[in-house]
Scaffold this motif. Structure first.
Motif, PDB file in Angstrom:
ATOM      1  N   LEU A 178       0.822  -1.214   0.000  1.00 11.67           N
ATOM      2  CA  LEU A 178       0.000   0.000   0.000  1.00 11.67           C
ATOM      3  C   LEU A 178       0.854   1.262   0.000  1.00 11.67           C
ATOM      4  CD1 LEU A 178      -2.839  -0.990   2.509  1.00 11.67           C
ATOM      5  CD2 LEU A 178      -3.065  -0.640   0.049  1.00 11.67           C
ATOM      6  N   ARG A 179       2.110   1.180   0.454  1.00 15.28           N
ATOM      7  CA  ARG A 179       3.005   2.334   0.423  1.00 15.28           C
ATOM      8  C   ARG A 179       3.474   2.640  -0.988  1.00 15.28           C
ATOM      9  NH1 ARG A 179       7.742   1.274   2.654  1.00 15.28           N
ATOM     10  NH2 ARG A 179       8.199   3.435   3.271  1.00 15.28           N
ATOM     11  N   LYS A 180       3.421   1.643  -1.882  1.00 12.47           N
ATOM     12  CA  LYS A 180       3.995   1.798  -3.219  1.00 12.47           C
ATOM     13  C   LYS A 180       2.953   2.055  -4.296  1.00 12.47           C
ATOM     14  CE  LYS A 180       8.169   0.794  -1.720  1.00 12.47           C
ATOM     15  NZ  LYS A 180       9.262   1.810  -1.715  1.00 12.47           N
ATOM     16  N   ILE A 181       1.810   1.366  -4.215  1.00 14.18           N
ATOM     17  CA  ILE A 181       0.806   1.459  -5.281  1.00 14.18           C
ATOM     18  C   ILE A 181      -0.559   1.758  -4.666  1.00 14.18           C
ATOM     19  CG2 ILE A 181       2.044  -0.012  -6.914  1.00 14.18           C
ATOM     20  CD1 ILE A 181       0.422  -2.369  -6.009  1.00 14.18           C
ATOM     21  N   ASN A 182      -1.541   2.017  -5.536  1.00 14.32           N
ATOM     22  CA  ASN A 182      -2.870   2.403  -5.082  1.00 14.32           C
ATOM     23  C   ASN A 182      -3.641   1.202  -4.540  1.00 14.32           C
ATOM     24  OD1 ASN A 182      -4.490   1.230  -7.455  1.00 14.32           O
ATOM     25  ND2 ASN A 182      -3.013   2.555  -8.493  1.00 14.32           N
ATOM     26  N   THR A 183      -4.714   1.499  -3.821  1.00 14.83           N
ATOM     27  CA  THR A 183      -5.484   0.442  -3.151  1.00 14.83           C
ATOM     28  C   THR A 183      -6.225  -0.461  -4.140  1.00 14.83           C
ATOM     29  OG1 THR A 183      -7.367   1.959  -2.913  1.00 14.83           O
ATOM     30  CG2 THR A 183      -5.806   1.849  -1.084  1.00 14.83           C
ATOM     31  N   THR A 184      -6.599   0.080  -5.315  1.00 15.41           N
ATOM     32  CA  THR A 184      -7.293  -0.746  -6.312  1.00 15.41           C
ATOM     33  C   THR A 184      -6.406  -1.883  -6.786  1.00 15.41           C
ATOM     34  OG1 THR A 184      -8.570   1.183  -7.049  1.00 15.41           O
ATOM     35  CG2 THR A 184      -8.497  -0.719  -8.522  1.00 15.41           C
ATOM     36  N   ASP A 185      -5.165  -1.544  -7.146  1.00 16.82           N
ATOM     37  CA  ASP A 185      -4.241  -2.571  -7.628  1.00 16.82           C
ATOM     38  C   ASP A 185      -3.919  -3.582  -6.527  1.00 16.82           C
ATOM     39  OD1 ASP A 185      -4.291  -1.157  -9.939  1.00 16.82           O
ATOM     40  OD2 ASP A 185      -2.264  -0.345  -9.787  1.00 16.82           O
ATOM     41  N   VAL A 186      -3.757  -3.099  -5.295  1.00 14.59           N
ATOM     42  CA  VAL A 186      -3.429  -4.001  -4.189  1.00 14.59           C
ATOM     43  C   VAL A 186      -4.571  -4.980  -3.943  1.00 14.59           C
ATOM     44  CG1 VAL A 186      -2.963  -4.129  -1.706  1.00 14.59           C
ATOM     45  CG2 VAL A 186      -1.825  -2.406  -3.094  1.00 14.59           C
ATOM     46  N   SER A 187      -5.793  -4.469  -3.903  1.00 18.30           N
ATOM     47  CA  SER A 187      -6.936  -5.334  -3.584  1.00 18.30           C
ATOM     48  C   SER A 187      -7.191  -6.357  -4.681  1.00 18.30           C
ATOM     49  CB  SER A 187      -8.192  -4.487  -3.344  1.00 18.30           C
ATOM     50  OG  SER A 187      -8.507  -3.719  -4.497  1.00 18.30           O
ATOM     51  N   VAL A 188      -7.038  -5.956  -5.937  1.00 17.53           N
ATOM     52  CA  VAL A 188      -7.323  -6.908  -7.021  1.00 17.53           C
ATOM     53  C   VAL A 188      -6.196  -7.937  -7.133  1.00 17.53           C
ATOM     54  CG1 VAL A 188      -6.247  -5.585  -8.895  1.00 17.53           C
ATOM     55  CG2 VAL A 188      -8.150  -7.104  -9.393  1.00 17.53           C
ATOM     56  N   LEU A 189      -4.953  -7.522  -6.921  1.00 15.58           N
ATOM     57  CA  LEU A 189      -3.850  -8.485  -6.999  1.00 15.58           C
ATOM     58  C   LEU A 189      -3.888  -9.482  -5.845  1.00 15.58           C
ATOM     59  CD1 LEU A 189      -0.958  -6.123  -8.124  1.00 15.58           C
ATOM     60  CD2 LEU A 189      -1.930  -7.999  -9.446  1.00 15.58           C
ATOM     61  N   PHE A 190      -4.377  -9.034  -4.682  1.00 18.37           N
ATOM     62  CA  PHE A 190      -4.463  -9.965  -3.562  1.00 18.37           C
ATOM     63  C   PHE A 190      -5.482 -11.063  -3.827  1.00 18.37           C
ATOM     64  CE2 PHE A 190      -5.698 -11.440   0.654  1.00 18.37           C
ATOM     65  CZ  PHE A 190      -4.461 -11.675   1.227  1.00 18.37           C
ATOM     66  N   CYS A 191      -6.458 -10.805  -4.691  1.00 20.47           N
ATOM     67  CA  CYS A 191      -7.432 -11.834  -5.047  1.00 20.47           C
ATOM     68  C   CYS A 191      -6.784 -13.026  -5.747  1.00 20.47           C
ATOM     69  CB  CYS A 191      -8.521 -11.247  -5.946  1.00 20.47           C
ATOM     70  SG  CYS A 191      -9.670 -10.133  -5.104  1.00 20.47           S
ATOM     71  N   CYS A 192      -5.544 -12.848  -6.235  1.00 19.07           N
ATOM     72  CA  CYS A 192      -4.838 -13.967  -6.866  1.00 19.07           C
ATOM     73  C   CYS A 192      -4.484 -15.052  -5.866  1.00 19.07           C
ATOM     74  CB  CYS A 192      -3.558 -13.461  -7.546  1.00 19.07           C
ATOM     75  SG  CYS A 192      -3.850 -12.353  -8.945  1.00 19.07           S
ATOM     76  N   ASN A 193      -4.601 -14.769  -4.561  1.00 12.65           N
ATOM     77  CA  ASN A 193      -4.223 -15.780  -3.579  1.00 12.65           C
ATOM     78  C   ASN A 193      -5.091 -17.032  -3.702  1.00 12.65           C
ATOM     79  OD1 ASN A 193      -6.656 -15.128  -2.134  1.00 12.65           O
ATOM     80  ND2 ASN A 193      -5.631 -15.728  -0.255  1.00 12.65           N
ATOM     81  N   LYS A 194      -6.311 -16.886  -4.202  1.00 14.54           N
ATOM     82  CA  LYS A 194      -7.174 -18.061  -4.388  1.00 14.54           C
ATOM     83  C   LYS A 194      -6.614 -18.971  -5.474  1.00 14.54           C
ATOM     84  CE  LYS A 194     -12.063 -19.216  -4.373  1.00 14.54           C
ATOM     85  NZ  LYS A 194     -11.970 -19.921  -3.101  1.00 14.54           N
ATOM     86  N   ALA A 195      -6.035 -18.374  -6.522  1.00 10.69           N
ATOM     87  CA  ALA A 195      -5.391 -19.177  -7.559  1.00 10.69           C
ATOM     88  C   ALA A 195      -4.156 -19.878  -7.011  1.00 10.69           C
ATOM     89  CB  ALA A 195      -5.018 -18.294  -8.751  1.00 10.69           C
ATOM     90  N   PHE A 196      -3.391 -19.184  -6.163  1.00 10.54           N
ATOM     91  CA  PHE A 196      -2.211 -19.801  -5.555  1.00 10.54           C
ATOM     92  C   PHE A 196      -2.618 -20.948  -4.624  1.00 10.54           C
ATOM     93  CE2 PHE A 196      -0.140 -15.348  -5.871  1.00 10.54           C
ATOM     94  CZ  PHE A 196       0.029 -15.529  -7.231  1.00 10.54           C
ATOM     95  N   VAL A 197      -3.743 -20.777  -3.931  1.00 14.03           N
ATOM     96  CA  VAL A 197      -4.239 -21.849  -3.064  1.00 14.03           C
ATOM     97  C   VAL A 197      -4.539 -23.090  -3.886  1.00 14.03           C
ATOM     98  CG1 VAL A 197      -6.218 -22.576  -1.677  1.00 14.03           C
ATOM     99  CG2 VAL A 197      -5.133 -20.390  -1.216  1.00 14.03           C
ATOM    100  N   PHE A 198      -5.182 -22.918  -5.021  1.00 13.29           N
ATOM    101  CA  PHE A 198      -5.491 -24.072  -5.863  1.00 13.29           C
ATOM    102  C   PHE A 198      -4.223 -24.767  -6.356  1.00 13.29           C
ATOM    103  CE2 PHE A 198      -5.715 -25.352 -10.378  1.00 13.29           C
ATOM    104  CZ  PHE A 198      -6.389 -26.545 -10.202  1.00 13.29           C
ATOM    105  N   LEU A 199      -3.243 -23.990  -6.820  1.00 15.45           N
ATOM    106  CA  LEU A 199      -2.017 -24.589  -7.337  1.00 15.45           C
ATOM    107  C   LEU A 199      -1.266 -25.349  -6.240  1.00 15.45           C
ATOM    108  CD1 LEU A 199      -0.753 -21.684  -9.636  1.00 15.45           C
ATOM    109  CD2 LEU A 199      -1.835 -23.824 -10.334  1.00 15.45           C
ATOM    110  N   LEU A 200      -1.157 -24.744  -5.044  1.00 12.88           N
ATOM    111  CA  LEU A 200      -0.470 -25.420  -3.946  1.00 12.88           C
ATOM    112  C   LEU A 200      -1.240 -26.656  -3.481  1.00 12.88           C
ATOM    113  CD1 LEU A 200       0.779 -22.405  -1.786  1.00 12.88           C
ATOM    114  CD2 LEU A 200       2.174 -24.000  -3.092  1.00 12.88           C
TER     115      LEU A 200
END
Length: 427
Positions: A178-200
């Protein structure tokens, strides 16, 4: 009397820095007395027995529909609460860091609030349960989740402390992003954790392979690359995206390791586990904020200058979010809870649009769209293809009687016409 054994894993599909799939297991409803029903049918007659069976079936359908409607209404309220708490946590964290640039201190302060989980659970247990236990008895019963010996120092350092570290890293990296980029990009990129959960889960837990989830994971990775390209590969943008992707990876690792090491937990066990994470954070990591203060890494002139309102607001929103995503399964469907996460993305986008300068170019919009699409695809149940086949089969069966009746009517018309023509020719 009907008993329920609700089991949850204190993380969740794409919840907060720590999300988990929740699971509810309950005993089946008591079956009707078959012998009594047979006797009643023989005594009353087939017509009366059929009428009573239809009435019972109708009452059961009404009861099921009422329960489903209630869960759906609770789900709508839960979606709004999850969305507002997660978006509020993200926005307020951004403001808190602007006031006092101390992401680790804020992470430590917010994680300490986890100590409230088990006391609040025990209050609810006392209010609802008929068999009231003392805090020590309830603690011992919930501690069996860690093994027959309960909570021992060995168990604490091998099964609790590592997850506490992953929790801290997830939140800390999220705040650093959040110190580097805007909240929109942070929130949408964090949604990728569900894809990482599936792969792991596919690699480590040997979960079932699903083509649609592989496609969703590919979309998530493509969205990350496009999000990096949207800002022209600037240093701040690349570092921020790397931090939030690392945060999502820590969240996925937390979930998969919990499933592998501890399995699933009841509500009381999950509350105890989260409280232990908060206590471990307070006892073993309290020296780090002090070191960061004296080394002027996270320095402030006086305690009065600390934005306590922001700190408490961030901690309260994160705590509320954790309660909703970990225990909301008791009143609604897990999929609806997960929807609240992805709906926070447009909320953050609207806030960023009016409060800061953000360039919603075509590449960024496409990246946001495909990441959200991948997230929604990961919410599909494992038997979604079978459900579609069953639905199409039912629709086909509905059309069959109409087709057969029309064919029968056509055949009768042809026979009638043939007979008329033959009788006319005879005359």
């Amino acid at each position: 009397m009907k008993k329920h054994s609700a089991r949850v894993a204190p993380l969740s599909a794409c919840n907060s820095p720590v999300l988990t799939l929740t699971k509810v297991e309950g005993e089946d409803r008591p079956q009707e007395n078959v012998v009594g029903t047979t006797d009643a049918q023989s005594a009353v007659g087939p017509a009366a027995a059929e009428t009573s069976a239809n009435k019972r079936r109708l009452r059961c359908c009404i009861r099921v529909n009422r329960v489903q409607v209630q869960k759906a209404l609770w789900g709508v309220a839960m979606v709004m609460c999850v969305c507002s708490s997660w978006a509020g946590f993200t926005q307020l964290s951004k403001l808190a860091i602007k006031q006092f640039d101390a992401p680790f201190t804020l992470t430590w302060f917010a994680t300490t609030w986890n100590c409230l989980f088990f006391p609040l659970y025990y209050i609810g247990h006392v209010c609802k349960s008929a068999e009231r236990q003392t805090p020590r008895q309830r603690f011992r019963e919930c501690s069996r989740f860690f093994g027959d010996d309960g909570l021992t120092p060995k168990v604490f350092f091998t099964k609790v402390a590592p997850f506490g570290l992953l929790w801290i890293l997830t939140n800390y990296l999220y705040l650093q992003a959040l110190r580097k980029i805007n909240t929109t990009d942070v929130s949408v990129l964090f949604c990728c954790n569900k894809a990482f959960v599936f792969l792991l889960s596919w690699i480590v837990l040997r979960d079932r392979f699903m083509g649609v989830r592989i496609v969703a994971a590919i979309l998530a990775i493509a969205g990350i690359v496009m999000m990096t390209y949207a800002d022209g590969f600037h240093s701040h943008s690349v570092i921020g995206i790397t931090l939030v992707v690392a945060s999502a990876s820590m969240s996925a690792l937390y979930k998969v390791l919990f499933k592998m090491v501890l399995g699933s937990a009841k509500f009381g066990e999950a509350a105890l586990f989260l409280s232990l994470v908060g206590c471990a954070n307070f006892v073993f990591l309290s020296f780090l904020p002090a070191i960061l203060y004296f080394t002027h890494v996270e320095y402030i002139a006086s305690l009065a200058d600390i934005p306590w309102a922001y700190f408490c607001g961030v901690s309260a929103l994160l705590f509320a979010f954790s309660v909703l995503v970990n225990f909301g399964i008791a009143i609604t469907y897990p999929t609806l809870i997960s929807l609240g996460i992805v709906l926070s993305v447009p909320v953050n986008a609207m806030v960023d649009f009016y409060t800061c300068e953000i360039n919603f170019n075509t590449v960024r919009l496409i990246a946001v769209s495909i990441i959200c699409l991948g997230f929604l695809m990961l919410l599909l149940p494992e038997d979604w293809d079978q459900c579609i086949i069953q639905l199409s089969t039912k629709l086909r069966k509905r059309d069959e009687p109409t087709d057969s009746s029309s064919e029968t009517g056509t055949a009768i018309n042809w026979r009638t016409r043939a007979r008329t023509s033959m009788s006319t020719f005879a005359h």
